[in-house]
Design a protein around this motif. Structure first.
Motif, PDB file in Angstrom:
ATOM      1  N   ILE A  33      -0.673   3.207  25.558  1.00 36.23           N
ATOM      2  CA  ILE A  33      -1.101   3.951  24.362  1.00 36.23           C
ATOM      3  C   ILE A  33      -2.454   3.470  23.820  1.00 36.23           C
ATOM      4  CG2 ILE A  33       1.168   4.797  23.586  1.00 36.23           C
ATOM      5  CD1 ILE A  33       1.135   2.539  21.477  1.00 36.23           C
ATOM      6  N   GLU A  34      -2.928   2.336  24.351  1.00 39.54           N
ATOM      7  CA  GLU A  34      -4.250   1.857  23.906  1.00 39.54           C
ATOM      8  C   GLU A  34      -5.390   2.536  24.652  1.00 39.54           C
ATOM      9  OE1 GLU A  34      -4.460  -2.400  24.022  1.00 39.54           O
ATOM     10  OE2 GLU A  34      -2.708  -2.610  22.733  1.00 39.54           O
ATOM     11  N   THR A  35      -5.062   3.387  25.633  1.00 45.16           N
ATOM     12  CA  THR A  35      -6.147   4.045  26.374  1.00 45.16           C
ATOM     13  C   THR A  35      -6.606   5.340  25.680  1.00 45.16           C
ATOM     14  OG1 THR A  35      -4.598   5.318  27.723  1.00 45.16           O
ATOM     15  CG2 THR A  35      -5.348   3.217  28.645  1.00 45.16           C
ATOM     16  N   PRO A  89       3.259  -1.554  18.519  1.00 46.99           N
ATOM     17  CA  PRO A  89       3.983  -0.738  19.498  1.00 46.99           C
ATOM     18  C   PRO A  89       3.393  -0.884  20.896  1.00 46.99           C
ATOM     19  CG  PRO A  89       2.595   0.647  18.088  1.00 46.99           C
ATOM     20  CD  PRO A  89       2.420  -0.767  17.618  1.00 46.99           C
ATOM     21  N   ILE A  90       4.276  -1.011  21.880  1.00 47.19           N
ATOM     22  CA  ILE A  90       3.809  -1.170  23.262  1.00 47.19           C
ATOM     23  C   ILE A  90       4.636  -0.252  24.166  1.00 47.19           C
ATOM     24  CG2 ILE A  90       5.220  -3.305  23.433  1.00 47.19           C
ATOM     25  CD1 ILE A  90       3.285  -4.244  25.580  1.00 47.19           C
ATOM     26  N   GLN A  91       3.964   0.432  25.073  1.00 43.15           N
ATOM     27  CA  GLN A  91       4.662   1.405  25.930  1.00 43.15           C
ATOM     28  C   GLN A  91       5.086   0.748  27.236  1.00 43.15           C
ATOM     29  OE1 GLN A  91       2.409   4.961  26.712  1.00 43.15           O
ATOM     30  NE2 GLN A  91       3.903   5.761  28.159  1.00 43.15           N
ATOM     31  N   ARG A  92       6.388   0.655  27.426  1.00 42.47           N
ATOM     32  CA  ARG A  92       6.973   0.110  28.650  1.00 42.47           C
ATOM     33  C   ARG A  92       8.063   1.078  29.094  1.00 42.47           C
ATOM     34  NH1 ARG A  92       3.631  -2.443  29.619  1.00 42.47           N
ATOM     35  NH2 ARG A  92       3.110  -4.603  29.409  1.00 42.47           N
ATOM     36  N   THR A  97       9.735   3.015  27.693  1.00 41.27           N
ATOM     37  CA  THR A  97       9.987   3.406  26.299  1.00 41.27           C
ATOM     38  C   THR A  97       8.953   2.724  25.399  1.00 41.27           C
ATOM     39  OG1 THR A  97      11.507   1.575  26.008  1.00 41.27           O
ATOM     40  CG2 THR A  97      12.471   3.703  26.614  1.00 41.27           C
ATOM     41  N   LEU A  98       8.778   3.278  24.209  1.00 36.48           N
ATOM     42  CA  LEU A  98       7.839   2.698  23.251  1.00 36.48           C
ATOM     43  C   LEU A  98       8.598   1.717  22.368  1.00 36.48           C
ATOM     44  CD1 LEU A  98       4.833   3.058  22.421  1.00 36.48           C
ATOM     45  CD2 LEU A  98       5.637   4.552  20.614  1.00 36.48           C
ATOM     46  N   ARG A  99       8.287   0.448  22.515  1.00 39.74           N
ATOM     47  CA  ARG A  99       9.041  -0.580  21.800  1.00 39.74           C
ATOM     48  C   ARG A  99       8.102  -1.511  21.044  1.00 39.74           C
ATOM     49  NH1 ARG A  99      10.672  -4.654  26.627  1.00 39.74           N
ATOM     50  NH2 ARG A  99      12.082  -3.063  27.376  1.00 39.74           N
ATOM     51  N   PRO A 100       8.630  -2.309  20.102  1.00 39.13           N
ATOM     52  CA  PRO A 100       7.744  -3.270  19.428  1.00 39.13           C
ATOM     53  C   PRO A 100       7.527  -4.479  20.337  1.00 39.13           C
ATOM     54  CG  PRO A 100       9.958  -3.312  18.483  1.00 39.13           C
ATOM     55  CD  PRO A 100       9.989  -2.286  19.561  1.00 39.13           C
ATOM     56  N   ARG A 101       6.276  -4.889  20.479  1.00 35.18           N
ATOM     57  CA  ARG A 101       6.009  -6.067  21.318  1.00 35.18           C
ATOM     58  C   ARG A 101       6.692  -7.298  20.718  1.00 35.18           C
ATOM     59  NH1 ARG A 101       1.797  -7.362  24.833  1.00 35.18           N
ATOM     60  NH2 ARG A 101       0.407  -5.738  24.132  1.00 35.18           N
ATOM     61  N   GLY A 102       7.458  -7.986  21.536  1.00 37.77           N
ATOM     62  CA  GLY A 102       8.090  -9.233  21.090  1.00 37.77           C
ATOM     63  C   GLY A 102       9.235  -9.042  20.105  1.00 37.77           C
ATOM     64  N   ALA A 114       0.833  -1.205   0.000  1.00 34.65           N
ATOM     65  CA  ALA A 114       0.000   0.000   0.000  1.00 34.65           C
ATOM     66  C   ALA A 114       0.862   1.246   0.000  1.00 34.65           C
ATOM     67  CB  ALA A 114      -0.890  -0.001   1.236  1.00 34.65           C
ATOM     68  N   ALA A 115       0.398   2.266  -0.704  1.00 35.93           N
ATOM     69  CA  ALA A 115       1.092   3.548  -0.663  1.00 35.93           C
ATOM     70  C   ALA A 115       0.016   4.605  -0.503  1.00 35.93           C
ATOM     71  CB  ALA A 115       1.870   3.771  -1.945  1.00 35.93           C
ATOM     72  N   PRO A 116       0.154   5.657   0.230  1.00 30.64           N
ATOM     73  CA  PRO A 116       1.298   5.950   1.087  1.00 30.64           C
ATOM     74  C   PRO A 116       1.359   5.025   2.314  1.00 30.64           C
ATOM     75  CG  PRO A 116      -0.468   7.535   1.421  1.00 30.64           C
ATOM     76  CD  PRO A 116      -0.929   6.617   0.325  1.00 30.64           C
ATOM     77  N   ILE A 117       2.495   5.137   3.014  1.00 33.58           N
ATOM     78  CA  ILE A 117       2.742   4.169   4.087  1.00 33.58           C
ATOM     79  C   ILE A 117       2.069   4.594   5.390  1.00 33.58           C
ATOM     80  CG2 ILE A 117       4.598   3.145   5.455  1.00 33.58           C
ATOM     81  CD1 ILE A 117       6.309   3.630   2.826  1.00 33.58           C
ATOM     82  N   LEU A 118       1.235   3.675   5.892  1.00 34.07           N
ATOM     83  CA  LEU A 118       0.511   3.935   7.134  1.00 34.07           C
ATOM     84  C   LEU A 118       0.949   2.885   8.160  1.00 34.07           C
ATOM     85  CD1 LEU A 118      -1.733   5.693   8.365  1.00 34.07           C
ATOM     86  CD2 LEU A 118      -3.385   4.064   7.489  1.00 34.07           C
ATOM     87  N   PRO A 119       1.975   3.192   8.936  1.00 32.13           N
ATOM     88  CA  PRO A 119       2.526   2.167   9.840  1.00 32.13           C
ATOM     89  C   PRO A 119       1.573   1.850  10.994  1.00 32.13           C
ATOM     90  CG  PRO A 119       3.947   4.131   9.710  1.00 32.13           C
ATOM     91  CD  PRO A 119       2.656   4.479   9.069  1.00 32.13           C
ATOM     92  N   PRO A 120       1.730   0.659  11.610  1.00 33.52           N
ATOM     93  CA  PRO A 120       0.754   0.203  12.601  1.00 33.52           C
ATOM     94  C   PRO A 120       0.729   1.030  13.875  1.00 33.52           C
ATOM     95  CG  PRO A 120       2.637  -1.274  12.519  1.00 33.52           C
ATOM     96  CD  PRO A 120       2.823  -0.301  11.400  1.00 33.52           C
ATOM     97  N   ALA A 121      -0.478   1.212  14.406  1.00 35.42           N
ATOM     98  CA  ALA A 121      -0.687   1.917  15.674  1.00 35.42           C
ATOM     99  C   ALA A 121      -2.067   1.529  16.162  1.00 35.42           C
ATOM    100  CB  ALA A 121      -0.615   3.424  15.455  1.00 35.42           C
ATOM    101  N   PRO A 122      -2.290   1.502  17.486  1.00 33.15           N
ATOM    102  CA  PRO A 122      -3.640   1.169  17.958  1.00 33.15           C
ATOM    103  C   PRO A 122      -4.667   2.181  17.460  1.00 33.15           C
ATOM    104  CG  PRO A 122      -2.112   1.492  19.824  1.00 33.15           C
ATOM    105  CD  PRO A 122      -1.357   1.796  18.574  1.00 33.15           C
TER     106      PRO A 122
END
Ligand code: HEM
Length: 466
Positions: free
Chosen positions: A38-40, A443-446, A448-453, A9-17
């Motif tokens: 960040i899911e709240t 993305p998961i906030q711990r 710092t904001l990091r990728p889960r797993g 897909a273009a333009p690029i829409l990266p993942p976020a809750p």
């Protein structure tokens, strides 16, 4: 959406809750806050400049209006202090280093430590950054083309190596893998918000996460104590001391009083520099590589820029690598390593017509701010050109806050930008990265904001390069 569909897909829409249509009920809010803060966030947070009211955590306001943010962090900063919850989460590991100190203790340390991060000193570290980046590229060149690697782990290793060399010159002296495992354990445990903290239980009630992270903290402290003792002995013998952050810390003085740092403060700040500078920079790089894996166009542009610039003088390299820097800045916009800042109002205030009561919790979330509909064009899309010269200057200073602002702005900002730019350019010159089909990035906030797993990506050497 899986990454492989996004990739086409273009333009690029990266993942976020997806922001929630409405606020969660109290039980679900607490559960979600613990799972992934960040899911709240709700749609209203990304659309309104200021949201205030009484929530589960007391009276508070979420502020995304640049003028109001400027007032909290700069113009009326004396009225706002770091809140108790934030200090409870950070203090067990960082004791009273610069990040958690307040009032006179903070002012004294900030004055004493500012000379450690001047442009001249930071530029002096460019060689160490380039050497460690090159060592990583060389390790990658021995991997089979097309291999899947967890880039988050590789970025954690290279940023730790760089901190090790710039703080201690001769490295951490302990097994870096052991050190990194302890560091990551430390973040994983203290980074989870404790229910007791959220519910404001008294300090004497033991927190599970603190009990779990105690062994990691002792490991750091023992390692750091041994290094400091050796360096102090060297300085006492009048032998030439290496030109690194440890020597600078041991010699640092408050210019107003001439007082140096106590042994406890030296140690607290070493642990602070590693804790505050390690995962943050590693995550900025990890997200940058992920975004480049979605954008063959920007990946190729960065390779061309690296080819042109990397063989030139190391001084000024970070300024010359403008496109690489734009990608790093865009990565920190979409995935700010520090996703949330918070303060407690010491006295009442007025933020753009909104009354702030004494004791209110003021939250400034770079994650929300950087994706705010009123401040950004196509806020959720990946577009590094917004940070290229010409466009960069049009961004409101208080709409983009990866490093905070005002007196408590990140002391390591120039250090980490230089580091991230040099590491990314070195890697992009020789390698391309691709998403792993079917893998979902979250993305998961711990803290710092990091990728889960972790962040698995496919590594490809550029034609004939690696
Ligand atoms: C991409 C990398 C980094 C990011 C995103 C980042 C972000 C931040 C932010 C947002 C703050 C302000 C917190 C607040 O106002 O509540 C901060 C403060 C701080 N950072 Fe960083 N940081 C990074 C790298 C570093 C590095 C490399 C170091 C040290 C070598 C460092 C050391 C500190 C310290 C000591 C403070 C506290 C400053 C004070 O309160 O006076 N950071 N950082």
């Amino acid at each position: 959406m899986t990454i492989d569909t996004m990739y086409r897909a273009a333009p690029i829409l990266p993942p976020a809750p997806t922001p929630r249509a409405s606020q969660l009920g109290p039980f679900d809010f607490l559960r979600t806050l613990r799972r992934n803060p960040i899911e709240t966030w709700t749609e209203a947070h990304f659309e309104r400049p200021i949201l205030s009211g009484r929530g589960l955590l007391g009276i508070g306001a979420v502020v995304s209006e640049p003028r109001a943010i400027r007032r909290v962090l700069l113009d009326n900063a004396a009225n706002y202090r770091k809140d108790a919850l934030q200090k409870r989460v950070l203090a067990p590991g960082l004791s009273n280093g610069l990040l958690t100190a307040e009032d006179d203790a903070w002012r004294m340390q900030r004055r004493a430590l500012a000379p450690l991060f001047t442009p001249r000193i930071v530029t002096g570290f460019a060689g160490a950054m380039a050497r460690n980046a090159e060592a990583l590229a060389s390790r990658w060149s021995h991997l089979r083309p097309g291999r899947v690697i967890d880039v988050q782990q590789h970025m954690a290793r290279v940023t730790l190596d760089i901190l090790g060399e710039t703080i201690f010159s001769d490295g951490l002296e302990r097994d870096p893998d052991e050190f990194m495992a302890a560091m990551s354990h430390f973040f994983a445990t203290i980074g989870t918000l404790d229910l007791f903290d959220l519910l404001d239980f008294p300090d004497w009630v033991p927190r599970l996460a603190q009990l779990r992270s105690r062994s990691s903290i002792s490991f750091f402290e023992a390692a750091v104590d041994a290094i400091i003792d050796r360096r102090k002995a060297l300085i006492a013998r009048d032998e030439p001391a290496p030109d690194d952050l440890l020597t600078l810390l041991l010699r640092a003085q408050d210019p107003q009083t001439g007082t140096g740092l106590s042994d406890t403060e030296v140690k607290a700040n070493i642990v602070t520099f590693i804790a505050a500078g390690h995962e943050t920079t590693a995550n900025a790089l990890t997200w940058a590589l992920f975004l480049l894996s979605l954008s063959p166009e920007w990946s190729a542009r960065l390779c061309v820029e690296a080819e042109q610039e990397l063989d030139g003088p190391v001084t000024g390299l970070a300024e010359r690598l403008v496109e690489t820097r734009a990608v790093i800045e865009e990565a920190m916009r979409l995935y700010p390593p520090v996703a949330s800042l918070s303060r407690e109002a010491i006295g009442p205030d007025d933020l753009c017509g909104r009354r702030i009561r004494k004791g209110a919790l003021v939250v400034i979330s770079p994650y929300v701010l950087h994706r705010h509909a009123l401040l950004w064009n196509r806020p959720n899309h990946f577009d590094p050109s917004r940070f290229l010269p010409g466009a960069r200057e049009t961004i409101d200073r208080y709409a983009y806050l990866p490093f905070g602002a005002g007196p408590r702005i990140c002391i390591g900002a120039a250090f980490s930008i230089q580091e991230a730019v040099i590491v990314l350019a070195t890697l992009m010159r020789r390698f391309d990265v691709r998403p792993v089909p079917g893998h979902i990035v979250e993305p998961i906030q711990r803290i710092t904001l990091r990728p889960r797993g972790g962040m698995p990506l496919i590594l490809q050497p550029r034609n004939g390069m690696a």
